[in-house]
Motif scaffolding. Structure first.
Motif, PDB file in Angstrom:
ATOM      1  N   TYR A  86      -4.585   5.726   0.149  1.00  0.00           N
ATOM      2  CA  TYR A  86      -4.192   4.679   0.263  1.00  0.00           C
ATOM      3  C   TYR A  86      -4.713   3.820  -1.355  1.00  0.00           C
ATOM      4  O   TYR A  86      -5.711   3.381  -1.345  1.00  0.00           O
ATOM      5  CB  TYR A  86      -4.511   3.715   1.299  1.00  0.00           C
ATOM      6  CG  TYR A  86      -3.738   4.563   3.024  1.00  0.00           C
ATOM      7  CD1 TYR A  86      -2.795   4.853   3.066  1.00  0.00           C
ATOM      8  CD2 TYR A  86      -4.866   4.934   3.629  1.00  0.00           C
ATOM      9  CE1 TYR A  86      -2.024   5.691   3.729  1.00  0.00           C
ATOM     10  CE2 TYR A  86      -4.341   5.603   4.880  1.00  0.00           C
ATOM     11  CZ  TYR A  86      -2.886   5.868   5.026  1.00  0.00           C
ATOM     12  OH  TYR A  86      -2.693   6.921   5.853  1.00  0.00           O
ATOM     13  N   GLU A 104     -12.517  -7.976   7.534  1.00  0.00           N
ATOM     14  CA  GLU A 104     -12.596  -6.763   8.050  1.00  0.00           C
ATOM     15  C   GLU A 104     -11.267  -5.673   7.414  1.00  0.00           C
ATOM     16  O   GLU A 104     -11.605  -4.521   6.650  1.00  0.00           O
ATOM     17  CB  GLU A 104     -11.905  -6.077   9.175  1.00  0.00           C
ATOM     18  CG  GLU A 104     -12.564  -6.760  10.391  1.00  0.00           C
ATOM     19  CD  GLU A 104     -12.732  -6.691  12.117  1.00  0.00           C
ATOM     20  OE1 GLU A 104     -11.384  -7.023  12.170  1.00  0.00           O
ATOM     21  OE2 GLU A 104     -13.343  -7.052  12.887  1.00  0.00           O
ATOM     22  N   ALA A 105      -9.989  -6.311   6.855  1.00  0.00           N
ATOM     23  CA  ALA A 105      -9.558  -5.822   5.875  1.00  0.00           C
ATOM     24  C   ALA A 105     -10.169  -5.601   4.676  1.00  0.00           C
ATOM     25  O   ALA A 105      -9.693  -4.104   3.624  1.00  0.00           O
ATOM     26  CB  ALA A 105      -8.368  -6.807   5.860  1.00  0.00           C
ATOM     27  N   TRP A 131       0.584  -0.954   0.245  1.00  0.00           N
ATOM     28  CA  TRP A 131       0.134   0.051   0.060  1.00  0.00           C
ATOM     29  C   TRP A 131       1.001   1.132  -0.051  1.00  0.00           C
ATOM     30  O   TRP A 131       1.869   1.238   0.483  1.00  0.00           O
ATOM     31  CB  TRP A 131      -1.018  -0.015   1.186  1.00  0.00           C
ATOM     32  CG  TRP A 131      -1.672  -0.777   1.206  1.00  0.00           C
ATOM     33  CD1 TRP A 131      -1.813  -2.139   1.511  1.00  0.00           C
ATOM     34  CD2 TRP A 131      -3.266  -1.019   1.035  1.00  0.00           C
ATOM     35  NE1 TRP A 131      -3.147  -3.225   1.313  1.00  0.00           N
ATOM     36  CE2 TRP A 131      -4.204  -2.354   0.755  1.00  0.00           C
ATOM     37  CE3 TRP A 131      -3.801  -0.219  -0.040  1.00  0.00           C
ATOM     38  CZ2 TRP A 131      -4.718  -2.734  -0.109  1.00  0.00           C
ATOM     39  CZ3 TRP A 131      -5.021  -0.269  -0.885  1.00  0.00           C
ATOM     40  CH2 TRP A 131      -6.129  -1.797  -0.446  1.00  0.00           C
ATOM     41  N   LYS A 157     -12.631   0.475  -1.137  1.00  0.00           N
ATOM     42  CA  LYS A 157     -13.331   1.052  -0.953  1.00  0.00           C
ATOM     43  C   LYS A 157     -13.905   1.105  -2.586  1.00  0.00           C
ATOM     44  O   LYS A 157     -14.874   1.285  -2.997  1.00  0.00           O
ATOM     45  CB  LYS A 157     -13.502   2.778  -0.290  1.00  0.00           C
ATOM     46  CG  LYS A 157     -13.955   2.387   0.697  1.00  0.00           C
ATOM     47  CD  LYS A 157     -14.740   2.189   1.425  1.00  0.00           C
ATOM     48  CE  LYS A 157     -14.324   1.887   3.025  1.00  0.00           C
ATOM     49  NZ  LYS A 157     -15.415   1.099   3.485  1.00  0.00           N
ATOM     50  N   GLY A 160     -13.062  -5.118   4.061  1.00  0.00           N
ATOM     51  CA  GLY A 160     -14.093  -4.589   4.250  1.00  0.00           C
ATOM     52  C   GLY A 160     -13.329  -3.049   4.133  1.00  0.00           C
ATOM     53  O   GLY A 160     -14.411  -2.155   3.416  1.00  0.00           O
ATOM     54  N   CYS A 161     -12.231  -2.723   4.102  1.00  0.00           N
ATOM     55  CA  CYS A 161     -11.289  -1.253   3.493  1.00  0.00           C
ATOM     56  C   CYS A 161     -11.306  -0.685   2.798  1.00  0.00           C
ATOM     57  O   CYS A 161     -11.004   0.159   2.615  1.00  0.00           O
ATOM     58  CB  CYS A 161     -10.412  -1.112   4.898  1.00  0.00           C
ATOM     59  SG  CYS A 161     -10.647  -1.543   5.861  1.00  0.00           S
TER      60      CYS A 161
END
Length: 150
Positions: free
Chosen positions: A101, A137-138, A95, A143, A140-141
């Motif tokens: 990012y 969760e990662a 990243w 976008k 879901g970040c």
């Protein structure tokens, strides 16, 4: 599809097996139901709105609706067969250092007209629940995904 409209509601003809005599009786459920259940009628089997949604008239039967849906899904299946699936990895170290990012991934043969998508996580074999939660969760970040040639 059309609801049945009887002249004599809940009336049945009973024929006795022993002597063949017949008599009309009124059929009544006397089972003291805990829950009545859903009535079996046109509205619950195939409403006019549901028939219209699959391109059928109000007198269509559920089997015709299933045929229409199956035909529609057949076309969808053909489109799905033309999809290209590419598995990529997004390592944490890849990243950019500041927001927003970003990460660039090279995919051989990719063209700018590809419409990228992101499926759910895919795991093979036994998966640790903590790892599953962390990776979900990662994921879901993320976008936005865009495509370009190569």
């Amino acid at each position: 599809m059309v609801d049945r409209k009887p002249t004599y509601k809940n009336r049945v003809l009973v024929t006795k097996e022993a002597d063949g005599t017949q008599e009309y009786v009124t059929w009544e459920h006397a089972d003291s139901p805990i829950t009545e259940g859903t009535p079996l009628n046109k509205q619950n089997l195939l409403s006019d709105a549901a028939a219209a949604a699959v391109g059928l008239s109000a007198d269509a039967t559920p089997s015709k609706a299933f045929e229409a849906i199956g035909t529609s899904l057949g076309g969808l299946a053909a489109e799905v067969d033309n999809l290209k699936y590419v598995l990529v990895s997004l390592p944490a170290s890849g990243w950019s250092g500041s927001a927003p990012y970003t990460q660039t991934v090279s995919v051989s043969g990719m063209t700018a007209d590809w419409v990228p998508g992101m499926p759910s996580l895919a795991f093979y074999g036994n998966v640790d629940v903590t790892e599953l939660i962390t990776k979900t969760e990662a994921l879901g970040c993320i976008k936005m995904i865009t495509s370009a040639a190569g």
